[in-house]
Design a protein around this motif. Structure first.
Motif, short mmCIF file in Angstrom:
data_model
loop_
_atom_site.label_atom_id
_atom_site.label_comp_id
_atom_site.label_asym_id
_atom_site.label_seq_id
_atom_site.Cartn_x
_atom_site.Cartn_y
_atom_site.Cartn_z
N UNK A 74 8.05 -1.85 2.76
CA UNK A 74 8.14 -0.40 2.58
C UNK A 74 7.14 0.28 3.51
N UNK A 75 7.65 1.10 4.41
CA UNK A 75 6.78 1.74 5.40
C UNK A 75 6.68 3.26 5.23
N UNK A 76 7.49 3.84 4.38
CA UNK A 76 7.44 5.29 4.21
C UNK A 76 8.11 5.74 2.94
N UNK A 169 -0.28 1.09 5.91
CA UNK A 169 0.14 -0.31 5.98
C UNK A 169 1.38 -0.48 5.12
N UNK A 170 2.35 -1.28 5.57
CA UNK A 170 3.56 -1.48 4.77
C UNK A 170 3.23 -2.15 3.43
N UNK A 171 4.02 -1.83 2.43
CA UNK A 171 3.93 -2.53 1.14
C UNK A 171 4.84 -3.73 1.23
N UNK A 196 12.52 5.61 -0.62
CA UNK A 196 11.64 4.77 0.19
C UNK A 196 12.44 4.25 1.35
N UNK A 197 11.72 3.82 2.40
CA UNK A 197 12.44 3.31 3.56
C UNK A 197 11.81 2.02 4.05
N UNK A 198 12.66 1.18 4.62
CA UNK A 198 12.26 -0.10 5.17
C UNK A 198 12.65 -0.08 6.64
N UNK A 199 11.68 0.18 7.50
CA UNK A 199 11.99 0.47 8.89
C UNK A 199 10.78 0.14 9.74
#
Length: 204
Positions: A74-76, A169-171, A196-199
């Motif tokens: 998760x980055x955002x 930092x990404x989760x 949430x986004x994964x990117x």
């Protein structure tokens, strides 16, 4: 009057274009609210589209949302404030003019098998489709929870709005992640939705 109507039409088109551009650039995953609470006794009700409607108390308060996601990078996070014909001035705020002020937005995360390890996730940067004059999105994650500055949308009430927050930092939990969001507000928004986004690229 015609000038005002033209300005409103141009504003609406600009907001729509920004939203469309970001939707195409990033795959957002709408989160299902798992639990909801408010410190000002506002009533929070989940909706079929996974948004949450607030009603009742309008005083300063904190809305807390929890959700579980299977995303592993998760980055955002995207916070949406949604307009509604039943709200004052169509919202998305509960104020008579439809405005709201998110003074602080906090994100916490933990593996679902270790919920006691819940810790705050630092936000690196943010952007919004619209900002009220004199306000900055960075004021919504500067740690000043009692400030009256933050994300506000005066002069653009009656439309859907969004703010995105890039995590420092990404989760990255291998299993499912428990997410907790705290939305501090002086003037409350009525209809929220969290994604949430994964990117790998930076949020635009």
């Amino acid at each position: 009057e015609k000038v005002v109507e033209k300005a409103k039409a141009n504003l609406s088109q600009k907001i729509d274009n920004l939203s469309t551009a970001q939707e195409k650039a990033i795959e957002w995953h709408t989160l299902m609210p798992r639990s909801l609470s408010s410190t000002n006794q506002a009533i929070l009700k989940p909706q079929a589209d996974r948004s949450v409607i607030a009603s009742g108390k309008k005083e300063k308060g904190i809305y807390t949302f929890t959700a579980i996601t299977s995303l592993t990078n998760i980055t955002g996070v995207r916070l949406e404030a949604l307009s509604d014909p039943q709200l004052p001035s169509k919202g998305p705020g509960l104020a008579a003019n439809g405005n709201f002020v998110v003074t602080e937005f906090e994100v916490f995360a933990a593996p679902t098998d270790q919920p006691e390890s819940l810790s705050k996730v630092k936000i690196a940067s943010g952007t919004a489709d619209f900002l009220q004059d004199g306000f900055a999105i960075a004021q919504a994650f500067n740690g000043q929870t009692n400030s009256q500055q933050g994300w506000a949308i005066s002069s653009a009430m009656g439309y859907d709005h969004w703010a995105t927050f890039r995590l420092e930092k990404p989760v990255t939990h291998e299993k499912k992640t428990l997410l907790t969001f705290k939305i501090h507000q002086f003037h409350n928004a009525a209809d929220h939705r969290l994604r949430s986004e994964e990117h790998t690229s930076e949020l635009q």
